[in-house]
Design an enzyme around this catalytic site. Structure first.
Site, PDB file in Angstrom:
ATOM      1  N   GLY A 261       0.779  -1.234   0.000  1.00 35.48           N
ATOM      2  CA  GLY A 261       0.000   0.000   0.000  1.00 35.48           C
ATOM      3  C   GLY A 261       0.808   1.281   0.000  1.00 35.48           C
ATOM      4  O   GLY A 261       0.312   2.334   0.417  1.00 35.48           O
TER       5      GLY A 261
ATOM      6  N   ASN B 287       1.705   3.110  -2.570  1.00 38.93           N
ATOM      7  CA  ASN B 287       1.061   4.091  -3.468  1.00 38.93           C
ATOM      8  C   ASN B 287      -0.200   4.675  -2.821  1.00 38.93           C
ATOM      9  O   ASN B 287      -0.477   5.868  -2.950  1.00 38.93           O
ATOM     10  CB  ASN B 287       0.735   3.442  -4.814  1.00 38.93           C
ATOM     11  CG  ASN B 287       1.938   3.422  -5.733  1.00 38.93           C
ATOM     12  OD1 ASN B 287       2.373   4.462  -6.220  1.00 38.93           O
ATOM     13  ND2 ASN B 287       2.515   2.239  -5.936  1.00 38.93           N
TER      14      ASN B 287
ATOM     15  N   MET C   5      -4.048  -6.769  -6.929  1.00 35.30           N
ATOM     16  CA  MET C   5      -3.542  -7.799  -7.832  1.00 35.30           C
ATOM     17  C   MET C   5      -4.627  -8.797  -8.259  1.00 35.30           C
ATOM     18  O   MET C   5      -4.346  -9.946  -8.554  1.00 35.30           O
ATOM     19  CB  MET C   5      -2.356  -8.530  -7.184  1.00 35.30           C
ATOM     20  CG  MET C   5      -1.223  -7.595  -6.798  1.00 35.30           C
ATOM     21  SD  MET C   5      -0.690  -6.461  -8.104  1.00 35.30           S
ATOM     22  CE  MET C   5       0.402  -7.527  -9.010  1.00 35.30           C
TER      23      MET C   5
ATOM     24  N   LEU D 142     -10.586  -7.535 -12.222  1.00 33.10           N
ATOM     25  CA  LEU D 142     -12.007  -7.210 -12.038  1.00 33.10           C
ATOM     26  C   LEU D 142     -12.809  -7.775 -13.208  1.00 33.10           C
ATOM     27  O   LEU D 142     -12.290  -7.898 -14.319  1.00 33.10           O
ATOM     28  CB  LEU D 142     -12.158  -5.693 -11.944  1.00 33.10           C
ATOM     29  CG  LEU D 142     -11.506  -5.098 -10.678  1.00 33.10           C
ATOM     30  CD1 LEU D 142     -11.203  -3.613 -10.861  1.00 33.10           C
ATOM     31  CD2 LEU D 142     -12.381  -5.338  -9.458  1.00 33.10           C
TER      32      LEU D 142
ATOM     33  N   ASN E 146      -5.396   2.851 -12.737  1.00 32.39           N
ATOM     34  CA  ASN E 146      -4.474   1.838 -12.210  1.00 32.39           C
ATOM     35  C   ASN E 146      -3.044   2.312 -12.400  1.00 32.39           C
ATOM     36  O   ASN E 146      -2.740   3.001 -13.368  1.00 32.39           O
ATOM     37  CB  ASN E 146      -4.670   0.528 -12.994  1.00 32.39           C
ATOM     38  CG  ASN E 146      -3.715  -0.568 -12.559  1.00 32.39           C
ATOM     39  OD1 ASN E 146      -3.527  -0.793 -11.359  1.00 32.39           O
ATOM     40  ND2 ASN E 146      -3.105  -1.252 -13.508  1.00 32.39           N
TER      41      ASN E 146
ATOM     42  N   HIS F 298       0.820   0.861 -12.971  1.00 32.92           N
ATOM     43  CA  HIS F 298       1.506  -0.366 -13.396  1.00 32.92           C
ATOM     44  C   HIS F 298       3.003  -0.073 -13.523  1.00 32.92           C
ATOM     45  O   HIS F 298       3.387   0.962 -14.073  1.00 32.92           O
ATOM     46  CB  HIS F 298       0.937  -0.842 -14.729  1.00 32.92           C
ATOM     47  CG  HIS F 298       1.548  -2.126 -15.193  1.00 32.92           C
ATOM     48  ND1 HIS F 298       1.225  -3.341 -14.618  1.00 32.92           N
ATOM     49  CD2 HIS F 298       2.489  -2.378 -16.132  1.00 32.92           C
ATOM     50  CE1 HIS F 298       1.937  -4.298 -15.202  1.00 32.92           C
ATOM     51  NE2 HIS F 298       2.722  -3.734 -16.120  1.00 32.92           N
TER      52      HIS F 298
HETATM   53  C1  GAR Z   1       3.446  -1.185  -7.402  1.00 32.72           C
HETATM   54  O1  GAR Z   1       4.737  -1.264  -7.943  1.00 32.72           O
HETATM   55  C2  GAR Z   1       2.413  -1.170  -8.507  1.00 32.72           C
HETATM   56  O2  GAR Z   1       2.843  -0.477  -9.650  1.00 32.72           O
HETATM   57  C3  GAR Z   1       2.274  -2.642  -8.799  1.00 32.72           C
HETATM   58  O3  GAR Z   1       2.295  -3.254  -7.546  1.00 32.72           O
HETATM   59  C4  GAR Z   1       3.094  -2.473  -6.656  1.00 32.72           C
HETATM   60  C5  GAR Z   1       2.274  -2.196  -5.416  1.00 32.72           C
HETATM   61  O4  GAR Z   1       3.043  -1.545  -4.438  1.00 32.72           O
HETATM   62  N1  GAR Z   1       1.061  -2.912  -9.515  1.00 32.72           N
HETATM   63  C6  GAR Z   1       0.931  -3.854 -10.449  1.00 32.72           C
HETATM   64  O5  GAR Z   1       1.839  -4.616 -10.756  1.00 32.72           O
HETATM   65  C7  GAR Z   1      -0.424  -3.935 -11.117  1.00 32.72           C
HETATM   66  N2  GAR Z   1      -0.376  -4.609 -12.361  1.00 32.72           N
HETATM   67  P1  GAR Z   1       2.321  -0.782  -3.254  1.00 32.72           P
HETATM   68  O6  GAR Z   1       1.325  -1.770  -2.656  1.00 32.72           O
HETATM   69  O7  GAR Z   1       3.438  -0.455  -2.305  1.00 32.72           O
HETATM   70  O8  GAR Z   1       1.643   0.432  -3.830  1.00 32.72           O
END
Ligand code: GAR
Length: 196
Positions: free
Chosen positions: A15, A17, A93, A96, A110, A112
């Site tokens: 979490g 982000n 992850m 939907l 989103n 990525h």
């Molecule tokens: C982040 O790097 C995000 O870009 C990626 O998961 C991580 C979550 O980190 N998302 C994906 O790969 C989606 N396809 P966080 O929980 O610390 O934000």
């Protein structure tokens, strides 16, 4: 300021982000407020931060429902209760359903960890290294039915340096993500960038 857009953030893990979005929204001039957090995993570390910040948070786990449609229906009901305008997927992850994507089209964004359309899916950092890329990065985009697809709101390019491994690269890109996502949400919440 005018009515702030009501935002829900979806997480599955750390979490980080989500934290940056919450922090950005604490600024009076920011056009969005974080109304609730939804996790598909009860053990998601990010839930602790939501609790500390007194933000409503709820676990909606696929394990508790007979199928994807029912899970997503429960999510939609919660979003309607919260009167949500925008959904931010932040390390969520789980895919939907098509119905959910249709219902909320133009309202889901989103982040990525790649320069889409390159490296959709998982292990993006290792795959970029294996391919001998000299640059990599992150993308915020509107969510459509196709995974890691949909119109791009913004990207940050990050150099790949000699000696990088996937962990080093992930850390460098995560820093860029933390700047990009609050900016991207601001663009969408203020109406400067829209889904057509
Ligand atoms: C982040 O790097 C995000 O870009 C990626 O998961 C991580 C979550 O980190 N998302 C994906 O790969 C989606 N396809 P966080 O929980 O610390 O934000």
């Amino acid at each position: 300021m005018a009515h702030k857009k009501r935002v829900a953030i979806f997480i599955s893990g750390r979490g980080s982000n989500m934290e940056q979005l919450v922090k950005a929204s604490e600024n009076n001039d920011y056009p969005a407020q974080i109304v609730g957090i939804i996790s598909d995993k009860s053990e998601a570390k990010g839930l602790k931060f939501a609790k500390e910040k007194n933000i409503e948070h709820i676990v909606i786990s696929p394990k508790d429902f007979p199928n994807k449609q029912e899970t997503d229906r429960a999510i939609s009901e919660q979003l309607k209760k919260w009167k949500i305008d925008i959904i931010c997927l932040a390390g969520y992850m789980r895919l939907l359903s098509d119905d959910f994507c249709d219902q909320w089209q133009g309202k889901i964004i989103n982040i990525h960890p790649s320069l889409l359309p390159k490296y959709k899916g998982l292990n993006t950092h290792q795959r970029a290294l294996d391919a001998g890329e000299i640059e990599h990065g992150c993308t915020v985009h509107f969510v459509t039915k196709e995974m890691d697809d949909g119109p791009i709101i913004g990207q940050v390019i990050v150099p790949i340096m000699a000696g990088d491994d996937a962990d080093i690269l992930e850390k460098r890109i995560l820093k860029a993500e933390h700047k990009l996502y609050p900016w991207a949400l601001e663009q969408v919440a203020s109406g400067k960038i829209r889904f057509y």
